[in-house]
Scaffold this active site. Structure first.
Site, PDB file in Angstrom:
ATOM      1  N   ASP A  44       0.820  -1.224   0.000  1.00 39.99           N
ATOM      2  CA  ASP A  44       0.000   0.000   0.000  1.00 39.99           C
ATOM      3  C   ASP A  44       0.850   1.268   0.000  1.00 39.99           C
ATOM      4  O   ASP A  44       0.465   2.279   0.590  1.00 39.99           O
ATOM      5  CB  ASP A  44      -0.968   0.013   1.200  1.00 39.99           C
ATOM      6  CG  ASP A  44      -1.771  -1.268   1.288  1.00 39.99           C
ATOM      7  OD1 ASP A  44      -2.249  -1.717   0.242  1.00 39.99           O
ATOM      8  OD2 ASP A  44      -1.909  -1.823   2.403  1.00 39.99           O
ATOM      9  N   ARG A  88      -6.303   0.613   7.573  1.00 35.13           N
ATOM     10  CA  ARG A  88      -4.877   0.298   7.718  1.00 35.13           C
ATOM     11  C   ARG A  88      -4.348   0.891   9.017  1.00 35.13           C
ATOM     12  O   ARG A  88      -4.798   1.968   9.429  1.00 35.13           O
ATOM     13  CB  ARG A  88      -4.090   0.866   6.541  1.00 35.13           C
ATOM     14  CG  ARG A  88      -4.498   0.251   5.219  1.00 35.13           C
ATOM     15  CD  ARG A  88      -3.742   0.866   4.053  1.00 35.13           C
ATOM     16  NE  ARG A  88      -4.272   0.369   2.794  1.00 35.13           N
ATOM     17  CZ  ARG A  88      -4.390   1.085   1.684  1.00 35.13           C
ATOM     18  NH1 ARG A  88      -4.003   2.346   1.651  1.00 35.13           N
ATOM     19  NH2 ARG A  88      -4.891   0.553   0.585  1.00 35.13           N
ATOM     20  N   GLY A 116      -4.262  -4.807  -4.563  1.00 34.25           N
ATOM     21  CA  GLY A 116      -5.231  -3.910  -5.179  1.00 34.25           C
ATOM     22  C   GLY A 116      -4.491  -2.667  -5.609  1.00 34.25           C
ATOM     23  O   GLY A 116      -4.004  -1.930  -4.769  1.00 34.25           O
ATOM     24  N   HIS A 117      -4.362  -2.459  -6.903  1.00 33.43           N
ATOM     25  CA  HIS A 117      -3.683  -1.264  -7.391  1.00 33.43           C
ATOM     26  C   HIS A 117      -4.730  -0.266  -7.873  1.00 33.43           C
ATOM     27  O   HIS A 117      -5.515  -0.569  -8.760  1.00 33.43           O
ATOM     28  CB  HIS A 117      -2.708  -1.609  -8.523  1.00 33.43           C
ATOM     29  CG  HIS A 117      -1.454  -2.264  -8.022  1.00 33.43           C
ATOM     30  ND1 HIS A 117      -0.484  -2.774  -8.849  1.00 33.43           N
ATOM     31  CD2 HIS A 117      -1.008  -2.466  -6.773  1.00 33.43           C
ATOM     32  CE1 HIS A 117       0.500  -3.278  -8.114  1.00 33.43           C
ATOM     33  NE2 HIS A 117       0.198  -3.104  -6.852  1.00 33.43           N
ATOM     34  N   LYS A 119       1.982   2.175  -5.052  1.00 32.21           N
ATOM     35  CA  LYS A 119       2.702   1.683  -6.239  1.00 32.21           C
ATOM     36  C   LYS A 119       1.889   1.887  -7.510  1.00 32.21           C
ATOM     37  O   LYS A 119       2.454   2.166  -8.553  1.00 32.21           O
ATOM     38  CB  LYS A 119       3.016   0.186  -6.088  1.00 32.21           C
ATOM     39  CG  LYS A 119       4.001  -0.124  -4.985  1.00 32.21           C
ATOM     40  CD  LYS A 119       4.303  -1.610  -4.919  1.00 32.21           C
ATOM     41  CE  LYS A 119       3.133  -2.436  -4.426  1.00 32.21           C
ATOM     42  NZ  LYS A 119       2.716  -2.159  -3.043  1.00 32.21           N
ATOM     43  N   ASN A 125      -4.800 -10.732  -3.861  1.00 35.65           N
ATOM     44  CA  ASN A 125      -4.646 -10.062  -2.559  1.00 35.65           C
ATOM     45  C   ASN A 125      -4.242  -8.600  -2.764  1.00 35.65           C
ATOM     46  O   ASN A 125      -4.466  -7.757  -1.904  1.00 35.65           O
ATOM     47  CB  ASN A 125      -3.610 -10.781  -1.675  1.00 35.65           C
ATOM     48  CG  ASN A 125      -2.295 -11.083  -2.385  1.00 35.65           C
ATOM     49  OD1 ASN A 125      -2.172 -10.923  -3.593  1.00 35.65           O
ATOM     50  ND2 ASN A 125      -1.316 -11.534  -1.632  1.00 35.65           N
ATOM     51  N   GLN A 127       2.281  -5.985  -3.027  1.00 34.89           N
ATOM     52  CA  GLN A 127       2.641  -6.019  -1.595  1.00 34.89           C
ATOM     53  C   GLN A 127       3.952  -5.248  -1.351  1.00 34.89           C
ATOM     54  O   GLN A 127       4.197  -4.280  -2.042  1.00 34.89           O
ATOM     55  CB  GLN A 127       2.721  -7.459  -1.070  1.00 34.89           C
ATOM     56  CG  GLN A 127       1.374  -8.162  -0.960  1.00 34.89           C
ATOM     57  CD  GLN A 127       0.942  -8.846  -2.227  1.00 34.89           C
ATOM     58  OE1 GLN A 127       1.737  -9.499  -2.887  1.00 34.89           O
ATOM     59  NE2 GLN A 127      -0.305  -8.706  -2.585  1.00 34.89           N
TER      60      GLN A 127
HETATM   61  P1  IMP Z   1      -2.359 -12.884   2.136  1.00 33.82           P
HETATM   62  O1  IMP Z   1      -1.390 -12.349   1.143  1.00 33.82           O
HETATM   63  O2  IMP Z   1      -3.799 -12.661   1.746  1.00 33.82           O
HETATM   64  O3  IMP Z   1      -2.069 -14.296   2.507  1.00 33.82           O
HETATM   65  O4  IMP Z   1      -2.187 -12.032   3.497  1.00 33.82           O
HETATM   66  C1  IMP Z   1      -0.991 -12.073   4.266  1.00 33.82           C
HETATM   67  C2  IMP Z   1      -0.668 -10.708   4.844  1.00 33.82           C
HETATM   68  O5  IMP Z   1      -0.292  -9.828   3.798  1.00 33.82           O
HETATM   69  C3  IMP Z   1      -1.827 -10.022   5.556  1.00 33.82           C
HETATM   70  O6  IMP Z   1      -1.317  -9.273   6.640  1.00 33.82           O
HETATM   71  C4  IMP Z   1      -2.387  -9.099   4.501  1.00 33.82           C
HETATM   72  O7  IMP Z   1      -3.090  -8.000   5.073  1.00 33.82           O
HETATM   73  C5  IMP Z   1      -1.113  -8.668   3.816  1.00 33.82           C
HETATM   74  N1  IMP Z   1      -1.337  -8.263   2.430  1.00 33.82           N
HETATM   75  C6  IMP Z   1      -1.553  -9.047   1.376  1.00 33.82           C
HETATM   76  N2  IMP Z   1      -1.692  -8.329   0.254  1.00 33.82           N
HETATM   77  C7  IMP Z   1      -1.526  -7.049   0.603  1.00 33.82           C
HETATM   78  C8  IMP Z   1      -1.497  -5.818  -0.144  1.00 33.82           C
HETATM   79  O8  IMP Z   1      -1.660  -5.766  -1.364  1.00 33.82           O
HETATM   80  N3  IMP Z   1      -1.276  -4.690   0.586  1.00 33.82           N
HETATM   81  C9  IMP Z   1      -1.052  -4.726   1.926  1.00 33.82           C
HETATM   82  N4  IMP Z   1      -1.059  -5.837   2.652  1.00 33.82           N
HETATM   83  C10 IMP Z   1      -1.283  -6.993   1.995  1.00 33.82           C
END
Ligand code: IMP
Length: 426
Positions: free
Chosen positions: A13, A304, A40-41, A16, A38, A223
């Site tokens: 977040d 967040r 989101g851009h 990017k 997972n 991420q």
């Molecule tokens: P997962 O990737 O869904 O397995 O989540 C694992 C951890 O990564 C959690 O704490 C999520 O909140 C975090 N996470 C996964 N994708 C993102 C993202 O795009 N931005 C911020 N945190 C993320």
């Protein structure tokens, strides 16, 4: 443009999406190399807001070619939704979107297992995943039982879907979660396979041919460094390598063909989900940053966690990724803070100073941030279009951050729109 890797330097977040959008203008091929839906851009362009989870935002630029690389885990149903959304907006991805036949798929049972696993964990063991099936999909990949996009075209695919659903149902029952309907899934996947078939190709060959032809390649990470399975705050991480090394293994482009690494870093810090966050602000200042910065997840809508800039994290990200240029975002969110704190190191209960990010989370829990303070500029910055026109105190803050983490500033962002991007050599 030289071949460029773009990585998040904090816990994701970092903004990017906007930086990728700016760099995409100079690239020919844009490759997503890890993670799944997972991510989101968010991109705001032409007065419209787009949230993309899997498809590189380069698709919003006419003529750019976009690749979902082998390092991604892709949910076919999520991808179909995204393709439909783009078509509704008048953007046709066919012919410009290429999905690697080596990309692993997130299947419905991975999502169900992700949710059931989170639900059964004790409160202090929950990861706070996005529930998109990421951990189980990468688990299957590493366990050598995953399904790859190329398998969609195999005559055995639907039989495998049935078998895997039935096997997952046993685990789901043991974990007290509802069973999946194998027949329905077979039907749905059969349809998805037909629709996605034209997008599937050998993208390793495609990317390397593009490179040989002198095209410029932008490898975009999702991420961030502190969520990296190897370098992040394990086990409170995602299941892939968002760091720059992951760009090569996740695309098939050799490290020798990479020209530079751009690190995206926010002028403060946020984290979503569970896990350590040394500079977290659980007070009114944290709430102000959350509201002013719109710090709510693009994928899950979760608020967040917000905190001060952490230079230990920044230095660590610079080192692990080999950052050449920084793109610093959301400086304007700090416009009305009278006093800014910057964490320069951690100190443990014995008074020992830690300048690099520790692997041991119990040590991290016993540490406190060491802060230095700087005065805020207390004036709006979002209308400013040249770095030289920023208030002196804002420049001093940015320059102090860069001095603490090393490297050069290439982009400074002072608002969500494309025009609010100050460019210095990038
Ligand atoms: P997962 O990737 O869904 O397995 O989540 C694992 C951890 O990564 C959690 O704490 C999520 O909140 C975090 N996470 C996964 N994708 C993102 C993202 O795009 N931005 C911020 N945190 C993320």
């Amino acid at each position: 443009m030289p071949n460029t890797i773009l990585v998040g330097a904090q816990w994701g977040d970092e903004g990017k999406g906007k930086v990728i959008d700016v760099l995409t203008a100079q690239a020919d091929v844009i490759v997503r190399y890890q993670g799944g839906s997972n991510a989101g851009h968010t991109v705001i362009t032409g007065g419209k807001k787009y949230v993309l989870h899997l498809i590189p935002s380069g698709i919003l630029h006419p003529g750019k070619q976009c690749v979902i690389g082998n390092g991604v885990v892709m949910d076919p149903f999520d991808l179909l939704k995204e393709i439909d959304m783009l078509r509704e907006q008048g953007i046709e991805p066919a012919g410009r979107l290429f999905i690697s036949n080596r990309t692993h798929m997130v299947m419905q049972w991975h999502r169900a297992l992700d949710a059931a696993d989170e639900a059964r964990r004790a409160q202090d063991k929950k990861i706070g995943t996005t529930g998109r099936g990421i951990g189980p999909a990468y688990g299957a990949k590493m366990g050598r039982s995953g399904l790859r996009v190329g398998d969609l075209l195999s005559p055995n695919f639907l039989a495998t879907v049935k078998e895997c659903t039935e096997a997952a149902n046993v685990t789901l029952a043991a974990w007290g979660a509802p069973a999946l309907d194998a027949q329905q899934l077979v039907k749905d996947y059969s349809q998805a396979a037909q629709t996605l078939a034209p997008y599937i190709s050998d993208t390793v060959a495609f990317i390397n041919e593009a490179d040989r032809a002198g095209k410029s390649i932008l490898l975009e990470g999702a991420q961030g460094t502190m969520l990296d399975i190897d370098f992040g705050t394990y086990p409170f991480v995602t299941s892939s390598n968002p760091t720059s090394g992951g760009a090569c293994t996740g695309s098939g482009l050799s490290p020798r063909r990479i020209d530079r690494v751009v690190g995206v870093i926010k002028a403060y810090t946020t984290r979503v989900g569970a896990g350590p966050f040394p500079t977290e602000l659980c007070d009114a200042t944290g709430e102000q940053l959350r509201q002013k910065g719109g710090e709510f997840g693009a994928t899950t809508g979760r608020p967040r966690r917000c905190g001060w800039f952490d230079a230990v994290v920044g230095r660590y990200a610079a080192m692990v990724n080999g950052v050449d240029f920084w793109a610093m975002t959301k400086l304007d969110v700090l416009d009305d803070q009278p006093l800014l704190k910057i964490c320069t190191a951690y100190v443990d209960e014995a008074g020992l100073r830690h300048e690099t990010f520790p692997a041991d989370l119990s040590l991290l829990e016993r540490c406190k941030p060491v802060y230095e303070e700087m005065p805020g500029w207390m004036t709006p910055t979002s209308h400013i279009t040249r770095y030289e026109d920023l208030p002196l105190k804002a420049r001093a803050y940015v320059e102090r951050l860069v001095a603490l983490i090393g490297g050069r500033l290439g982009i400074l962002s002072v608002g969500p729109a494309r025009e609010t991007t100050l460019r210095m050599g990038l």
